[in-house]
Design an enzyme around this catalytic site. Structure first.
Site, PDB file in Angstrom:
ATOM      1  N   HIS A   1      -2.806   6.666   3.632  1.00 10.43           N
ATOM      2  CA  HIS A   1      -2.259   5.472   3.980  1.00 10.43           C
ATOM      3  C   HIS A   1      -1.050   5.940   4.902  1.00 10.43           C
ATOM      4  O   HIS A   1      -0.603   7.095   4.923  1.00 10.43           O
ATOM      5  CB  HIS A   1      -1.753   4.663   3.092  1.00 10.43           C
ATOM      6  CG  HIS A   1      -2.762   3.986   2.203  1.00 10.43           C
ATOM      7  ND1 HIS A   1      -2.280   3.019   1.226  1.00 10.43           N
ATOM      8  CD2 HIS A   1      -4.069   4.177   2.161  1.00 10.43           C
ATOM      9  CE1 HIS A   1      -3.474   2.663   0.759  1.00 10.43           C
ATOM     10  NE2 HIS A   1      -4.543   3.297   1.285  1.00 10.43           N
TER      11      HIS A   1
ATOM     12  N   GLU B   1       2.340   5.646   4.603  1.00 11.06           N
ATOM     13  CA  GLU B   1       3.277   6.003   3.769  1.00 11.06           C
ATOM     14  C   GLU B   1       2.919   7.446   3.348  1.00 11.06           C
ATOM     15  O   GLU B   1       3.866   8.364   3.514  1.00 11.06           O
ATOM     16  CB  GLU B   1       3.542   5.154   2.507  1.00 11.06           C
ATOM     17  CG  GLU B   1       3.932   3.956   2.656  1.00 11.06           C
ATOM     18  CD  GLU B   1       2.817   2.746   2.797  1.00 11.06           C
ATOM     19  OE1 GLU B   1       2.987   1.685   2.208  1.00 11.06           O
ATOM     20  OE2 GLU B   1       1.535   3.218   3.213  1.00 11.06           O
TER      21      GLU B   1
ATOM     22  N   CYS C   1       1.027  -0.266  -1.346  1.00 16.01           N
ATOM     23  CA  CYS C   1       0.303  -0.493  -2.454  1.00 16.01           C
ATOM     24  C   CYS C   1       0.619   0.035  -3.782  1.00 16.01           C
ATOM     25  O   CYS C   1       1.790   0.973  -3.900  1.00 16.01           O
ATOM     26  CB  CYS C   1      -1.372  -0.141  -1.994  1.00 16.01           C
ATOM     27  SG  CYS C   1      -1.340   1.544  -1.612  1.00 16.01           S
TER      28      CYS C   1
ATOM     29  N   CYS D   1       0.678   4.032  -3.083  1.00 14.91           N
ATOM     30  CA  CYS D   1       1.772   4.590  -2.402  1.00 14.91           C
ATOM     31  C   CYS D   1       3.163   4.366  -3.124  1.00 14.91           C
ATOM     32  O   CYS D   1       4.110   5.110  -3.031  1.00 14.91           O
ATOM     33  CB  CYS D   1       1.893   3.916  -1.158  1.00 14.91           C
ATOM     34  SG  CYS D   1       0.495   4.347   0.053  1.00 14.91           S
TER      35      CYS D   1
END
Length: 168
Positions: free
Chosen positions: A58, A60, A88, A91
């Site tokens: 992701h 992040e 999410c 993360c």
């Protein structure tokens, strides 16, 4: 002071939006992130899940990994994360474990938000670290990137389906 902070937040969120645009250009969901330390961007990331076939990549997570390398530390104390979409659960856990001071995000994520919408991991006082959260910075711009991306994906699927039907 509040206006100065808002201007700074906008500046760094635009950098995160640029990362999201890079993701869209390569067919990834357009989410971007930057990590700031002492006024400098030390980590950048955009989604790379499809290209890498790695569920962990992701925006992040990519930005956190880069910032860790720059600071030569897993602790990102004194750092702020700017991300176009609410982090999410995965993360958010990484953000807590990395000891980031602050997260600024654009749009809420009604399906996977781990920061405000579905869960509030970053402010959960049962955890060993809490993170200041600012939401809604350039939310319309961040949201529009996602809407445009998914609209185009739906249109491509419809066109492919029509071509398949016409060839039968």
């Amino acid at each position: 002071m509040a206006n100065k902070m808002l201007g700074r937040d906008d500046h760094y969120m635009w950098a995160a939006i640029e990362e999201a645009q890079k993701a869209a250009l390569v067919g990834e969901v357009p989410i971007g992130a930057v990590i700031v330390y002492e006024g400098e961007i030390i980590g950048r990331g955009h989604n790379l899940r499809e290209h890498s076939q790695n569920a962990l990549l992701h925006a992040e997570m990519v930005a956190i990994e880069e910032a860790n390398a720059v600071l030569h530390s897993w602790r990102l104390t004194g750092c702020q994360l700017y991300v176009t979409l609410e982090p999410c659960v995965m993360c958010s856990g990484a953000i807590v474990n990395a000891r980031l001071d602050r997260v600024v995000f654009g749009a809420r994520d009604p399906k996977a938000g781990g920061t405000k919408t579905l869960y509030e991991i970053l402010s959960d006082n049962r955890l060993n670290h809490q993170v200041d959260v600012t939401e809604g910075v350039l939310a319309d711009e961040a949201s529009q990137l996602l809407k445009t991306f998914f609209r185009a994906a739906r249109n491509r699927r419809k066109a492919a389906k029509k071509i398949a039907q016409d060839s039968n």
